[in-house]
Design a protein around this motif. Structure first.
Motif, PDB file in Angstrom:
ATOM      1  N   ASN A 266       0.828  -1.213   0.000  1.00  0.00           N
ATOM      2  CA  ASN A 266       0.000   0.000   0.000  1.00  0.00           C
ATOM      3  C   ASN A 266       0.862   1.262   0.000  1.00  0.00           C
ATOM      4  O   ASN A 266       0.540   2.252  -0.664  1.00  0.00           O
ATOM      5  N   ALA A 267       1.964   1.221   0.753  1.00  0.00           N
ATOM      6  CA  ALA A 267       2.861   2.377   0.791  1.00  0.00           C
ATOM      7  C   ALA A 267       3.485   2.618  -0.579  1.00  0.00           C
ATOM      8  O   ALA A 267       3.665   3.765  -1.001  1.00  0.00           O
ATOM      9  N   PHE A 268       3.800   1.535  -1.289  1.00  0.00           N
ATOM     10  CA  PHE A 268       4.344   1.679  -2.641  1.00  0.00           C
ATOM     11  C   PHE A 268       3.292   2.302  -3.566  1.00  0.00           C
ATOM     12  O   PHE A 268       3.592   3.223  -4.338  1.00  0.00           O
ATOM     13  N   LYS A 269       2.064   1.819  -3.474  1.00  0.00           N
ATOM     14  CA  LYS A 269       0.987   2.351  -4.321  1.00  0.00           C
ATOM     15  C   LYS A 269       0.744   3.826  -4.045  1.00  0.00           C
ATOM     16  O   LYS A 269       0.367   4.584  -4.951  1.00  0.00           O
ATOM     17  N   ASN A 270       0.971   4.236  -2.799  1.00  0.00           N
ATOM     18  CA  ASN A 270       0.764   5.640  -2.422  1.00  0.00           C
ATOM     19  C   ASN A 270       1.974   6.516  -2.714  1.00  0.00           C
ATOM     20  O   ASN A 270       1.976   7.709  -2.373  1.00  0.00           O
ATOM     21  N   GLY A 271       3.018   5.933  -3.316  1.00  0.00           N
ATOM     22  CA  GLY A 271       4.195   6.701  -3.664  1.00  0.00           C
ATOM     23  C   GLY A 271       5.190   6.890  -2.555  1.00  0.00           C
ATOM     24  O   GLY A 271       6.148   7.658  -2.697  1.00  0.00           O
ATOM     25  N   ASP A 280       2.509 -11.698  -2.434  1.00  0.00           N
ATOM     26  CA  ASP A 280       1.521 -12.728  -2.746  1.00  0.00           C
ATOM     27  C   ASP A 280       0.894 -12.399  -4.095  1.00  0.00           C
ATOM     28  O   ASP A 280       1.150 -11.346  -4.695  1.00  0.00           O
ATOM     29  N   ALA A 281       0.063 -13.318  -4.581  1.00  0.00           N
ATOM     30  CA  ALA A 281      -0.544 -13.139  -5.897  1.00  0.00           C
ATOM     31  C   ALA A 281      -1.422 -11.891  -5.938  1.00  0.00           C
ATOM     32  O   ALA A 281      -1.458 -11.175  -6.939  1.00  0.00           O
ATOM     33  N   GLU A 282      -2.103 -11.609  -4.842  1.00  0.00           N
ATOM     34  CA  GLU A 282      -2.979 -10.442  -4.802  1.00  0.00           C
ATOM     35  C   GLU A 282      -2.174  -9.150  -4.921  1.00  0.00           C
ATOM     36  O   GLU A 282      -2.539  -8.230  -5.669  1.00  0.00           O
ATOM     37  N   SER A 283      -1.073  -9.059  -4.175  1.00  0.00           N
ATOM     38  CA  SER A 283      -0.279  -7.833  -4.234  1.00  0.00           C
ATOM     39  C   SER A 283       0.402  -7.684  -5.589  1.00  0.00           C
ATOM     40  O   SER A 283       0.546  -6.563  -6.099  1.00  0.00           O
ATOM     41  N   LEU A 284       0.803  -8.791  -6.198  1.00  0.00           N
ATOM     42  CA  LEU A 284       1.382  -8.715  -7.534  1.00  0.00           C
ATOM     43  C   LEU A 284       0.362  -8.152  -8.516  1.00  0.00           C
ATOM     44  O   LEU A 284       0.692  -7.310  -9.363  1.00  0.00           O
ATOM     45  N   GLU A 285      -0.878  -8.578  -8.376  1.00  0.00           N
ATOM     46  CA  GLU A 285      -1.935  -8.074  -9.253  1.00  0.00           C
ATOM     47  C   GLU A 285      -2.145  -6.577  -9.035  1.00  0.00           C
ATOM     48  O   GLU A 285      -2.402  -5.819  -9.980  1.00  0.00           O
ATOM     49  N   GLN A 286      -2.010  -6.126  -7.781  1.00  0.00           N
ATOM     50  CA  GLN A 286      -2.154  -4.700  -7.489  1.00  0.00           C
ATOM     51  C   GLN A 286      -1.037  -3.873  -8.119  1.00  0.00           C
ATOM     52  O   GLN A 286      -1.246  -2.725  -8.518  1.00  0.00           O
ATOM     53  N   GLY A 289       0.513  -2.964 -13.883  1.00  0.00           N
ATOM     54  CA  GLY A 289      -0.209  -1.883 -14.542  1.00  0.00           C
ATOM     55  C   GLY A 289      -0.242  -0.585 -13.776  1.00  0.00           C
ATOM     56  O   GLY A 289      -0.832   0.396 -14.237  1.00  0.00           O
ATOM     57  N   LEU A 290       0.367  -0.548 -12.599  1.00  0.00           N
ATOM     58  CA  LEU A 290       0.396   0.674 -11.804  1.00  0.00           C
ATOM     59  C   LEU A 290       1.271   1.708 -12.517  1.00  0.00           C
ATOM     60  O   LEU A 290       2.392   1.403 -12.945  1.00  0.00           O
ATOM     61  N   LYS A 291       0.762   2.899 -12.667  1.00  0.00           N
ATOM     62  CA  LYS A 291       1.463   3.936 -13.415  1.00  0.00           C
ATOM     63  C   LYS A 291       2.858   4.185 -12.846  1.00  0.00           C
ATOM     64  O   LYS A 291       3.041   4.313 -11.637  1.00  0.00           O
ATOM     65  N   GLY A 292       3.844   4.233 -13.749  1.00  0.00           N
ATOM     66  CA  GLY A 292       5.217   4.507 -13.343  1.00  0.00           C
ATOM     67  C   GLY A 292       5.909   3.350 -12.670  1.00  0.00           C
ATOM     68  O   GLY A 292       6.949   3.548 -12.035  1.00  0.00           O
ATOM     69  N   THR A 293       5.343   2.127 -12.816  1.00  0.00           N
ATOM     70  CA  THR A 293       5.876   0.960 -12.122  1.00  0.00           C
ATOM     71  C   THR A 293       6.303  -0.120 -13.109  1.00  0.00           C
ATOM     72  O   THR A 293       5.635  -0.365 -14.116  1.00  0.00           O
ATOM     73  N   GLU A 294       7.413  -0.755 -12.824  1.00  0.00           N
ATOM     74  CA  GLU A 294       7.864  -1.933 -13.563  1.00  0.00           C
ATOM     75  C   GLU A 294       7.822  -3.144 -12.640  1.00  0.00           C
ATOM     76  O   GLU A 294       8.109  -3.026 -11.446  1.00  0.00           O
ATOM     77  N   ILE A 295       7.461  -4.309 -13.190  1.00  0.00           N
ATOM     78  CA  ILE A 295       7.573  -5.560 -12.460  1.00  0.00           C
ATOM     79  C   ILE A 295       8.874  -6.212 -12.898  1.00  0.00           C
ATOM     80  O   ILE A 295       9.071  -6.496 -14.082  1.00  0.00           O
ATOM     81  N   ARG A 296       9.778  -6.402 -11.972  1.00  0.00           N
ATOM     82  CA  ARG A 296      11.060  -7.037 -12.268  1.00  0.00           C
ATOM     83  C   ARG A 296      11.100  -8.397 -11.585  1.00  0.00           C
ATOM     84  O   ARG A 296      10.918  -8.493 -10.369  1.00  0.00           O
ATOM     85  N   VAL A 532       8.871  -1.964  -8.943  1.00  0.00           N
ATOM     86  CA  VAL A 532       9.942  -0.969  -8.880  1.00  0.00           C
ATOM     87  C   VAL A 532       9.517   0.278  -9.664  1.00  0.00           C
ATOM     88  O   VAL A 532       8.970   0.179 -10.768  1.00  0.00           O
ATOM     89  N   LYS A 533       9.761   1.445  -9.109  1.00  0.00           N
ATOM     90  CA  LYS A 533       9.488   2.677  -9.847  1.00  0.00           C
ATOM     91  C   LYS A 533      10.395   2.753 -11.070  1.00  0.00           C
ATOM     92  O   LYS A 533      11.598   2.472 -10.985  1.00  0.00           O
TER      93      LYS A 533
END
Length: 556
Positions: A266-271, A280-286, A289-296, A532-533
């Motif tokens: 949540n802190a990551f999503k809030n910047g 977990d799978a749920e947080s990965l889904e969150q 597609g989050l703006k300005g975010t890469e999944i590494r 990761v931003k």
């Protein structure tokens, strides 16, 4: 540096919604529906130093360890990571395990063998100095050796292997040169001096206690030093070190904020954070597609295993341990861990090598067989008879085994439930005992468990040198307490083999004997996956690579 003990597997990408039921393995070869070799992929936006901006802050979830000395047996992975931000990173590795000498510390390295004995000459950078003004010279190398070689039992060293084969550390042509002499040849010697201790930190008292919930920036060295260390909140930060003689750190500040894994997402999503583990799978889904975010995401030098405390009365019986092993469906545990994720891996077959490494062999599959139909017969032969409630009994004692579950995450509960369901048909009652995450190190070090899931992360590619840490009966790092004098002797003999191929063959053979103690069952590794931003460089899934702190920053 070493094998670093992990906290419970919250850092892994894992499922939280899964039925806690046991089912039969789908394949006779005991695979987890995956490839034969684990992924060796990396994903960390590698960028050269001159492509990074000057300035900025890098913030993640994290805190300091109870024991902050990574050489100490009670230290975990947290200690190693925090240490690296304000102490020497003198030797690092490429993602695949190639050795890199950092010229800011070692300006020259020479390795020779004469008469079957190895000599390593380390010439230290003339500018290298601890933050208190003490020169980093041959005495730092000597102090690190003496604290870790096992000759003085008052030092709680995590691993003496390799250090105990050094016969002398002497001054070379001047104080800035250390001459290290080995008994025989040690090809894994870089793992011994990838970092080092200030001589003042290498007294027994300071080695054991000085870093307990404390930092000693005056004994450190590097591009960063401690900015804040809040023992109340658990937050800490690092700032540029004015005493650093090399390329300055690109970041103005490196910050750790003490947050639980779910709060971190949540802190990551809030910047508020720049990087977060997908827990977990749920947080990965969150995060997707989050703006300005890469999944590494990439391969992982992690391994989690079920540890059997052979000191506990119930598990002192080898037949009971064997029946537990025969009952545990490892592929099902792996499916629980990775449900809903695009991740497949072979089941781990060794405590010391990974399947993507050369000379790896699947020793687990060769020795520890999933055989739920055999487990009741194993217990029958050992005198454990079925009771009226289905739980076996011997000499008036029920076959009840404790399983220590740390924290409240659904994944941990699902894993515990699955294990209980797997053991029940054999007449074994698993008693789940709740524990606090904060007590993890104490529970392990004081052996306050019957069964517990814990893991290790390889900090270097020289896995075979850690065989004794896992399996020698006289090692505190051997959480199970299993072993015999004869096995200890065979394990230690492997350390004297100079040829890496010959050594690996011997290690694999001896590990199969050690696994036959039925006290240690590797279960899964998992991926390294992070949100990761965009623009954050040299951070992510790196396998054996630990990027130097001054190379972490924001891409231009």
């Amino acid at each position: 540096m070493k094998r670093a003990r992990l906290v419970p597997p919250l850092a892994l990408v894992a499922a939280v919604s899964v039925a806690a039921t046991a089912c039969r393995a789908p394949a006779a070869q005991d695979t987890a529906d995956g490839p034969r070799t684990a992924s060796a992929a990396v994903d960390y936006n590698p960028q050269p130093y001159d492509k990074l901006k000057d300035g900025g802050t890098y913030t993640t979830a994290g805190t300091f360890d109870d024991q902050g000395n990574p050489f100490h047996v009670n230290a975990t992975l947290t200690a190693a990571r925090v240490w690296a931000w304000y102490n020497a990173d003198a030797i690092t590795y490429t993602p695949t395990g190639g050795v890199r000498y950092n010229p800011d510390y070692y300006s020259d390295v020479k390795v020779t063998v004469d008469g079957g004995h190895q000599k390593v000459v380390l010439t230290l950078n003339p500018k290298a100095t601890f933050n208190d003004g003490t020169p980093i010279d041959w005495r730092a190398i000597e102090a690190t050796w003496k604290a870790n070689n096992g000759s003085r039992k008052e030092f709680g060293a995590a691993s003496t292997d390799g250090y105990d084969r050094i016969t002398a550390v002497d001054r070379g042509k001047d104080a800035k040169q250390a001459v290290i002499r080995f008994r025989g040849v040690n090809p894994a010697w870089p793992a011994l001096f990838s970092t080092f201790l200030h001589p003042k930190a290498a007294t027994a008292g300071n080695f054991n206690t000085a870093y307990v919930k404390k930092a000693h920036p005056e004994w450190g060295a590097g591009p960063y030093t401690v900015g804040s260390w809040d023992t109340h909140s658990g937050n800490l930060s690092f700032v540029r070190n004015p005493r650093w003689w090399g390329k300055k750190g690109k970041l103005d500040k490196r910050v750790y904020v003490n947050l639980e894994p779910t709060a971190a997402v949540n802190a990551f999503k809030n910047g508020q954070l720049d990087y977060v583990s997908a827990v977990d799978a749920e947080s990965l889904e969150q995060l997707k597609g989050l703006k300005g975010t890469e999944i590494r995401s990439g391969g992982s030098p992690f391994e989690y295993a079920l540890n059997f405390n052979t000191r506990s009365p119930i598990l002192a019986d080898k037949a009971v341990r064997k029946a537990v092993v025969e009952s545990v469906d490892r592929p099902q545990i792996a499916r629980i861990q990775f449900q809903g994720l695009d991740h497949k891996e072979p089941l781990p077959g060794s405590a010391v090598l990974y399947s993507f490494q050369k000379r790896y062999e699947d020793n687990v599959a060769a020795v520890l067989k999933y055989a739920p139909g055999q487990a009741p017969r194993t217990l029958d032969a050992a005198g454990w008879k079925p009771g009226p409630d289905g739980i076996r009994v011997k000499n008036g004692r029920k076959l009840e085994i404790g399983y220590t579950l740390l924290g409240d995450d659904p994944l941990g509960k699902a894993t515990a439930g699955a294990l209980a369901a797997m053991l029940k048909p054999a007449g074994i009652h698993l008693v789940v005992k709740k524990g606090d995450d904060a007590d993890f190190a104490k529970i392990l070090n004081e052996h306050r468990f019957d069964l517990i899931l814990s893991g290790n992360r390889s900090m270097d590619p020289f896995g075979t040198r850690y065989l004794c840490d896992f399996y020698c009966a006289d090692r505190d790092s051997n959480l199970t307490g299993a072993g015999t004098p004869a096995l200890d002797k065979a394990i230690r003999a492997t350390a004297g083999l100079a040829d890496l191929g010959e050594q690996a063959r011997a290690v694999n053979e001896v590990e199969r004997k050690a696994l036959a103690q039925y006290a240690f069952l590797p279960l899964f590794s998992g991926p390294s996956t992070y949100g990761v931003k965009k623009g954050l460089a040299n951070v992510g899934a790196t396998i054996f690579l630990s990027p130097l702190p001054e190379t972490v920053g924001w891409q231009k």
